[in-house]
Design a protein around this motif. Structure first.
Motif, PDB file in Angstrom:
ATOM      1  N   PRO A 209     105.789  33.961  90.267  1.00 40.70           N
ATOM      2  CA  PRO A 209     104.904  33.960  91.444  1.00 40.70           C
ATOM      3  C   PRO A 209     103.917  35.114  91.439  1.00 40.70           C
ATOM      4  O   PRO A 209     102.860  35.020  92.074  1.00 40.70           O
ATOM      5  N   GLU A 210     104.237  36.204  90.742  1.00 43.16           N
ATOM      6  CA  GLU A 210     103.299  37.320  90.715  1.00 43.16           C
ATOM      7  C   GLU A 210     101.973  36.932  90.062  1.00 43.16           C
ATOM      8  O   GLU A 210     100.922  37.528  90.353  1.00 43.16           O
ATOM      9  N   LEU A 211     102.002  35.911  89.197  1.00 46.14           N
ATOM     10  CA  LEU A 211     100.761  35.474  88.570  1.00 46.14           C
ATOM     11  C   LEU A 211      99.896  34.670  89.543  1.00 46.14           C
ATOM     12  O   LEU A 211      98.668  34.666  89.424  1.00 46.14           O
ATOM     13  N   LEU A 212     100.520  33.999  90.499  1.00 49.87           N
ATOM     14  CA  LEU A 212      99.736  33.338  91.552  1.00 49.87           C
ATOM     15  C   LEU A 212      99.078  34.382  92.452  1.00 49.87           C
ATOM     16  O   LEU A 212      97.926  34.215  92.874  1.00 49.87           O
ATOM     17  N   ALA A 213      99.813  35.464  92.760  1.00 49.74           N
ATOM     18  CA  ALA A 213      99.225  36.554  93.537  1.00 49.74           C
ATOM     19  C   ALA A 213      98.069  37.181  92.765  1.00 49.74           C
ATOM     20  O   ALA A 213      97.022  37.514  93.339  1.00 49.74           O
ATOM     21  N   LEU A 214      98.246  37.330  91.460  1.00 53.12           N
ATOM     22  CA  LEU A 214      97.182  37.879  90.623  1.00 53.12           C
ATOM     23  C   LEU A 214      95.972  36.946  90.602  1.00 53.12           C
ATOM     24  O   LEU A 214      94.818  37.401  90.610  1.00 53.12           O
ATOM     25  N   ALA A 215      96.220  35.637  90.598  1.00 50.09           N
ATOM     26  CA  ALA A 215      95.101  34.677  90.643  1.00 50.09           C
ATOM     27  C   ALA A 215      94.301  34.855  91.934  1.00 50.09           C
ATOM     28  O   ALA A 215      93.058  34.847  91.915  1.00 50.09           O
ATOM     29  N   SER A 216      94.996  35.033  93.058  1.00 49.85           N
ATOM     30  CA  SER A 216      94.300  35.241  94.331  1.00 49.85           C
ATOM     31  C   SER A 216      93.461  36.507  94.296  1.00 49.85           C
ATOM     32  O   SER A 216      92.297  36.523  94.725  1.00 49.85           O
ATOM     33  N   ARG A 217      94.036  37.581  93.786  1.00 49.15           N
ATOM     34  CA  ARG A 217      93.294  38.839  93.720  1.00 49.15           C
ATOM     35  C   ARG A 217      92.122  38.732  92.758  1.00 49.15           C
ATOM     36  O   ARG A 217      91.069  39.328  92.978  1.00 49.15           O
ATOM     37  N   THR A 218      92.296  37.994  91.678  1.00 48.07           N
ATOM     38  CA  THR A 218      91.225  37.810  90.704  1.00 48.07           C
ATOM     39  C   THR A 218      90.038  37.105  91.354  1.00 48.07           C
ATOM     40  O   THR A 218      88.887  37.518  91.220  1.00 48.07           O
TER      41      THR A 218
ATOM     42  N   ALA B 266      93.338  50.457 103.598  1.00 47.69           N
ATOM     43  CA  ALA B 266      93.960  51.357 102.623  1.00 47.69           C
ATOM     44  C   ALA B 266      95.124  50.679 101.931  1.00 47.69           C
ATOM     45  O   ALA B 266      95.325  50.817 100.724  1.00 47.69           O
ATOM     46  N   ASP B 267      95.934  49.924 102.702  1.00 46.01           N
ATOM     47  CA  ASP B 267      97.045  49.186 102.105  1.00 46.01           C
ATOM     48  C   ASP B 267      96.553  48.185 101.075  1.00 46.01           C
ATOM     49  O   ASP B 267      97.133  48.030 100.009  1.00 46.01           O
ATOM     50  N   PHE B 268      95.469  47.479 101.430  1.00 51.07           N
ATOM     51  CA  PHE B 268      94.925  46.459 100.523  1.00 51.07           C
ATOM     52  C   PHE B 268      94.466  47.113  99.216  1.00 51.07           C
ATOM     53  O   PHE B 268      94.759  46.645  98.125  1.00 51.07           O
ATOM     54  N   GLU B 269      93.738  48.239  99.333  1.00 50.92           N
ATOM     55  CA  GLU B 269      93.255  48.913  98.137  1.00 50.92           C
ATOM     56  C   GLU B 269      94.416  49.452  97.325  1.00 50.92           C
ATOM     57  O   GLU B 269      94.389  49.422  96.087  1.00 50.92           O
ATOM     58  N   ALA B 270      95.451  49.940  97.997  1.00 45.54           N
ATOM     59  CA  ALA B 270      96.613  50.436  97.277  1.00 45.54           C
ATOM     60  C   ALA B 270      97.273  49.325  96.489  1.00 45.54           C
ATOM     61  O   ALA B 270      97.728  49.520  95.360  1.00 45.54           O
ATOM     62  N   GLY B 271      97.333  48.116  97.105  1.00 44.21           N
ATOM     63  CA  GLY B 271      97.899  46.979  96.385  1.00 44.21           C
ATOM     64  C   GLY B 271      97.099  46.643  95.152  1.00 44.21           C
ATOM     65  O   GLY B 271      97.636  46.348  94.090  1.00 44.21           O
ATOM     66  N   SER B 272      95.758  46.690  95.279  1.00 44.72           N
ATOM     67  CA  SER B 272      94.906  46.377  94.142  1.00 44.72           C
ATOM     68  C   SER B 272      95.053  47.400  93.034  1.00 44.72           C
ATOM     69  O   SER B 272      94.879  47.089  91.859  1.00 44.72           O
ATOM     70  N   ALA B 273      95.335  48.667  93.419  1.00 42.97           N
ATOM     71  CA  ALA B 273      95.407  49.726  92.435  1.00 42.97           C
ATOM     72  C   ALA B 273      96.842  50.037  92.023  1.00 42.97           C
ATOM     73  O   ALA B 273      97.115  51.056  91.403  1.00 42.97           O
ATOM     74  N   ALA B 274      97.772  49.138  92.364  1.00 43.09           N
ATOM     75  CA  ALA B 274      99.184  49.378  92.060  1.00 43.09           C
ATOM     76  C   ALA B 274      99.406  49.523  90.564  1.00 43.09           C
ATOM     77  O   ALA B 274      98.697  48.955  89.741  1.00 43.09           O
ATOM     78  N   VAL B 275     100.416  50.322  90.219  1.00 42.36           N
ATOM     79  CA  VAL B 275     100.746  50.493  88.802  1.00 42.36           C
ATOM     80  C   VAL B 275     101.199  49.162  88.234  1.00 42.36           C
ATOM     81  O   VAL B 275     102.018  48.453  88.808  1.00 42.36           O
TER      82      VAL B 275
ATOM     83  N   ALA C 100     104.404  41.805  96.073  1.00 43.04           N
ATOM     84  CA  ALA C 100     104.426  40.623  95.205  1.00 43.04           C
ATOM     85  C   ALA C 100     103.479  40.744  94.033  1.00 43.04           C
ATOM     86  O   ALA C 100     103.755  40.253  92.940  1.00 43.04           O
ATOM     87  N   ASP C 101     102.349  41.382  94.239  1.00 43.30           N
ATOM     88  CA  ASP C 101     101.313  41.457  93.205  1.00 43.30           C
ATOM     89  C   ASP C 101     101.420  42.767  92.471  1.00 43.30           C
ATOM     90  O   ASP C 101     101.095  43.814  92.995  1.00 43.30           O
ATOM     91  N   THR C 102     101.872  42.746  91.229  1.00 41.61           N
ATOM     92  CA  THR C 102     102.104  43.973  90.480  1.00 41.61           C
ATOM     93  C   THR C 102     101.007  44.265  89.486  1.00 41.61           C
ATOM     94  O   THR C 102     101.127  45.164  88.671  1.00 41.61           O
ATOM     95  N   GLY C 103      99.939  43.498  89.529  1.00 33.81           N
ATOM     96  CA  GLY C 103      98.893  43.719  88.549  1.00 33.81           C
ATOM     97  C   GLY C 103      97.522  43.824  89.173  1.00 33.81           C
ATOM     98  O   GLY C 103      97.281  43.339  90.254  1.00 33.81           O
ATOM     99  N   ASP C 104      96.670  44.510  88.483  1.00 33.48           N
ATOM    100  CA  ASP C 104      95.267  44.565  88.909  1.00 33.48           C
ATOM    101  C   ASP C 104      94.616  43.238  88.677  1.00 33.48           C
ATOM    102  O   ASP C 104      94.949  42.515  87.756  1.00 33.48           O
ATOM    103  N   ALA C 105      93.650  42.902  89.541  1.00 31.46           N
ATOM    104  CA  ALA C 105      92.915  41.648  89.394  1.00 31.46           C
ATOM    105  C   ALA C 105      91.812  41.804  88.368  1.00 31.46           C
ATOM    106  O   ALA C 105      91.250  42.882  88.200  1.00 31.46           O
ATOM    107  N   ALA C 106      91.510  40.711  87.667  1.00 32.16           N
ATOM    108  CA  ALA C 106      90.319  40.667  86.825  1.00 32.16           C
ATOM    109  C   ALA C 106      89.098  40.596  87.728  1.00 32.16           C
ATOM    110  O   ALA C 106      89.206  40.307  88.905  1.00 32.16           O
ATOM    111  N   GLU C 107      87.939  40.847  87.174  1.00 34.56           N
ATOM    112  CA  GLU C 107      86.719  40.833  87.985  1.00 34.56           C
ATOM    113  C   GLU C 107      86.399  39.429  88.454  1.00 34.56           C
ATOM    114  O   GLU C 107      86.705  38.450  87.789  1.00 34.56           O
ATOM    115  N   THR C 108      85.742  39.354  89.616  1.00 34.80           N
ATOM    116  CA  THR C 108      85.379  38.041  90.146  1.00 34.80           C
ATOM    117  C   THR C 108      84.205  37.445  89.425  1.00 34.80           C
ATOM    118  O   THR C 108      83.372  38.140  88.885  1.00 34.80           O
TER     119      THR C 108
END
Length: 405
Positions: free
Chosen positions: A360-369, A43-52, A394-402
């Motif tokens: 650094p938030e863009l590196l977190a976004l790269a990982s999520r992407t 649930a935490d992971f999904e919440a991070g992905s869906a963060a505002v 750290a990750d404030t953005g949604d990831a792009a699709e894989t």
């Protein structure tokens, strides 16, 4: 990535458990200790992905999408210029549409890393990202011939539509075009591409020697060559686009390779889970051919232990273990937990290797992407994501699709 056939082993003497305190052993301990927390972690992971999305992340997303549009234009223009005059036996424009129809994950990675470390040269970033995608597509065209795959991205593979000779030559042309695009920017552009594609070819050659008696380290070496190499190049090219000191290029290469390995393990899980309609490519090739991918290898070991095999004949597991059994166990909480925990470890190692970034938030976004879709396997497997809370911060953005492999 698809793989060609490899022989399998049922022998406990020939397939002994590797005495490695990494991958499987530590992961199994971790899964046993934390199983009760899995639902909360998922649930935490999904919440991070869906963060505002914050204002900064929203701006970054707009920048990346504009960059991707430029990469698509460059790919379309350069490929059509070369292919349109040639007698391919297919519509060149339709083929190019297929070429740019993917999610361009490797190009996105170039752009995200570049912006994480500064204000990149737009021409360098655009042309090298396009070159990297051309190498990726060329490798897929070759793979489809080697593996005799009939579909690619929901369409007939090029060798099916136009013949193997045409497909080979088109792939070679795309490789040459990639180096044409990179050449004006010198060695910092051309060398990562050349090294990465050499590794991809080495991985394809290693593939035929894979065996069920190998350990996970051998399988990960193969996956790093075949898949991780292009991500290593993506990280290096992103850093070079922003003028990061060439002395630390090796750290970017290693970081990208580890994230690329994590991506391959996730892709293996998806390949087992999905059918042809969902995945838009030939499904089950690894199962049919007896290929020891990370999750299938782990499933095979579980079945061996369960059966208490003592035969030393080295018989192929597909004769003793049905593909359906392997698939079922590979989708079990035990194996999913092992695989997802390894993916999370690789993700964290990838981040730890890099020097500090301006954003650094863009590196977190790269990982999520790159690892989009991982959360559902965390929810299913016997594992927790210990880093979920810190990543959410750290990750404030949604990831792009894989990207499809």
């Amino acid at each position: 990535m698809t793989r060609s056939s490899a022989q399998a082993c049922d022998s406990p003497s020939g397939c002994d458990e590797p005495e490695v305190m990494g991958a499987a052993t530590l992961v199994a301990d971790r899964a046993a200790e934390m199983q009760s927390e899995a639902a909360e972690a998922a649930a935490d992971f999904e919440a991070g992905s869906a963060a505002v999305v914050s204002e900064s992340a929203a701006e970054a997303t707009t920048e990346i999408e504009a960059g991707i549009a430029a990469v698509v234009d460059r790919l379309r223009q350069s490929a059509l210029d070369r292919l349109a005059p040639l007698p391919l036996g297919i519509d060149p424009a339709a083929f190019v549409d297929t070429l740019v129809a993917g999610k361009l994950l490797r190009a996105r990675t170039v752009l995200l890393v570049a912006r994480a470390y500064g204000d990149p040269d737009p021409d360098f970033a655009t042309d090298t990202a396009a070159a990297l995608e051309l190498l990726h597509v060329a490798s897929l065209l070759h793979d489809d011939i080697i593996d005799e795959s009939e579909l690619r991205r929901g369409q007939p593979a090029l060798h099916v539509a136009a013949g193997s000779a045409t497909a080979i030559l088109v792939a070679d042309l795309l490789i040459a075009l990639a180096y044409e695009l990179a050449a004006p920017f010198g060695p910092r552009a051309s060398t990562p591409l050349a090294v990465a594609f050499r590794r991809v070819c080495e991985g394809q050659l290693v593939e035929s020697g894979l065996d069920w008696s190998d350990d996970l380290e051998a399988i990960e070496r193969y996956d790093t060559l075949k898949t991780g190499a292009l991500f290593g190049a993506a990280f290096q090219l992103g850093a070079a686009a922003s003028g990061v000191d060439a002395a630390v290029a090796g750290a970017f290469d290693e970081s990208g390779q580890r994230l690329g390995l994590a991506f391959q393990l996730l892709d293996d899980l998806i390949d087992i889970e999905k059918d042809t309609h969902d995945l838009s490519k030939d499904h089950g090739a690894d199962l049919r051919n007896g290929i020891p991918t990370w999750p299938l290898w782990s499933a095979h070991r579980v079945l061996q232990r369960s059966a208490g095999a003592s035969n030393a004949s080295g018989a192929e597991p597909r004769k003793a273990i049905a593909p359906e059994q392997l698939a079922e166990v590979a989708n079990s909480p035990e194996v999913l937990g092992q695989a997802t925990a390894r993916i999370l470890d690789l993700r964290d190692e990838s981040r730890a290797i890099l020097p500090p970034a301006a954003r650094p938030e863009l590196l977190a976004l790269a990982s999520r992407t790159v690892l989009t879709g991982l959360e559902r396997f965390i929810a299913t497997g016997e594992v927790t994501d210990e880093a979920a809370e810190s990543e959410e911060a750290a990750d404030t953005g949604d990831a792009a699709e894989t990207e499809e492999s």
